[in-house]
Design a protein around this motif. Structure first.
Motif, PDB file in Angstrom:
ATOM      1  N   VAL A 184     -11.119  -6.734  35.564  1.00  0.00           N
ATOM      2  CA  VAL A 184     -11.833  -7.555  34.614  1.00  0.00           C
ATOM      3  C   VAL A 184     -11.326  -6.906  33.397  1.00  0.00           C
ATOM      4  O   VAL A 184     -11.551  -5.667  33.035  1.00  0.00           O
ATOM      5  CB  VAL A 184     -13.518  -7.199  34.672  1.00  0.00           C
ATOM      6  N   PHE A 185     -11.026  -7.536  32.305  1.00  0.00           N
ATOM      7  CA  PHE A 185     -10.462  -6.900  30.851  1.00  0.00           C
ATOM      8  C   PHE A 185     -11.682  -6.795  30.033  1.00  0.00           C
ATOM      9  O   PHE A 185     -12.522  -7.579  29.972  1.00  0.00           O
ATOM     10  CB  PHE A 185      -9.453  -7.999  30.421  1.00  0.00           C
ATOM     11  N   ALA A 186     -11.743  -5.725  29.382  1.00  0.00           N
ATOM     12  CA  ALA A 186     -13.001  -5.278  28.656  1.00  0.00           C
ATOM     13  C   ALA A 186     -12.237  -5.172  27.271  1.00  0.00           C
ATOM     14  O   ALA A 186     -11.682  -3.988  27.150  1.00  0.00           O
ATOM     15  CB  ALA A 186     -13.717  -4.141  29.276  1.00  0.00           C
ATOM     16  N   VAL A 187     -12.814  -5.798  26.145  1.00  0.00           N
ATOM     17  CA  VAL A 187     -12.418  -5.483  24.580  1.00  0.00           C
ATOM     18  C   VAL A 187     -13.562  -5.396  24.062  1.00  0.00           C
ATOM     19  O   VAL A 187     -14.400  -6.448  23.734  1.00  0.00           O
ATOM     20  CB  VAL A 187     -11.594  -6.519  24.162  1.00  0.00           C
ATOM     21  N   ALA A 188     -13.830  -4.226  23.333  1.00  0.00           N
ATOM     22  CA  ALA A 188     -15.050  -4.281  22.400  1.00  0.00           C
ATOM     23  C   ALA A 188     -14.610  -4.405  20.952  1.00  0.00           C
ATOM     24  O   ALA A 188     -14.034  -3.242  20.450  1.00  0.00           O
ATOM     25  CB  ALA A 188     -15.728  -2.745  22.325  1.00  0.00           C
TER      26      ALA A 188
END
Length: 306
Positions: A227-231
């Motif tokens: 899962v790619f996570a970008v904040a």
């Protein structure tokens, strides 16, 4: 020219930790604004950093001067917000200011009894992404200890309940495997240049970049869901928008193809928010001992190795 790293290194660790604790009490927007000013100062005063940032943007076809300045400011905001993100606790903590989108990608892995491998590129506030994941369950983050003692002190202070670290070494792979096999989460920066023998040369924005093979290996060995996570950093200190995206295609068995797929996903995420990518990071460096990339040219942007 003011040597900021040397100045910071001369400050005792206890003083730096105390300073960060004081800064963490300030409003997030104020810290980010101060960081943006510092980012512009460093951009103006550091020719090598400025050259790497501009060259990397140009390589991606994004070489406008306005975007270079915006990227420098966002890099400064990232530095400025660290006291708040690392040390602010309670109801006012940074993790309380995160809007999550796409959590169903994680919930699907939970329903299947699989671990979650979060890949967080150098995009937005990647530090807060791990804190959000730690609220949902244990997460082990791959961590390369800094050389400066005061940074180690600060890194220890940022740890939270359910948030563990593993060293970026052969020994550090074991706790990552154990966590994923137990259905827990692991986090890492997939666009960090690995050491020799731990990567392959694959394209990144049209140029060969030495890319880690560890994410694909972990997923293949444990069945974990990537899962790619970008904040994404929101304007005026409003907080962050954490976007979660599952890998868009099945992961190939071949290491070269798998790394190419992951780099392509990162490119897509970066193009959606180019201002907040760390373009000043020397992504194209040639690690000492690594083979030459295709074409035989291993010289990175600004240097041959690091």
């Amino acid at each position: 020219m003011l040597d900021l790293p040397a100045l910071a290194a001369s400050i005792p660790p206890i003083t730096m930790l105390r300073l960060f604790r004081i800064l963490s009490l300030l409003p997030l927007g104020l810290l980010q604004a101060g960081g943006a000013a510092l980012g512009l100062l460093i951009y103006a005063a550091a020719p090598r950093y400025r050259r790497v940032l501009r060259d990397n943007l140009a390589q991606a076809g994004l070489g406008s001067r306005s975007l270079a300045l915006a990227a420098a400011m966002e890099a400064g905001r990232m530095a400025g917000e660290l006291p708040f993100v690392w040390l602010r606790t309670g109801a006012g903590a940074a993790v309380r200011r995160v809007r999550v989108q796409g959590r169903e990608a994680v919930e699907q892995a939970w329903r299947e009894g699989r671990g979650v491998l979060y890949l967080t590129p150098h995009l937005g506030c990647f530090e807060v992404a791990a804190q959000v994941a730690a609220q949902w369950g244990p997460i082990t983050v791959l961590y390369r200890p800094p050389h400066k003692a005061w940074l180690n002190e600060l890194a220890d202070a940022r740890l939270r309940e359910n948030l563990r670290t593993a060293p970026a070494s052969v020994a550090g792979v074991r706790p990552l495997l154990r966590a994923l096999r137990n259905g827990e989460a692991v986090g890492m920066l997939p666009d960090q240049a690995p050491s020799a023998g731990e990567g392959v040369w694959v394209p990144f924005f049209g140029r060969s970049a030495y890319t880690m093979t560890l994410p694909a290996r972990l997923a293949q060995l444990t069945g974990a869901r990537i899962v790619f996570a970008v904040a994404e950093r929101l304007p005026r200190g409003a907080g962050y928008r954490l976007g979660l995206h599952a890998l868009s295609a099945p992961l190939p068995d071949d290491a070269q193809q798998a790394a190419t797929l992951i780099n392509g996903e990162i490119e897509r995420l970066v193009r959606a928010c180019p201002r907040q990518y760390l373009w000043g990071y020397n992504r194209y460096k040639h690690p000492a001992g690594a083979p030459l990339p295709p074409g035989g040219h291993g010289v990175a942007v600004g240097e041959a190795s690091s």
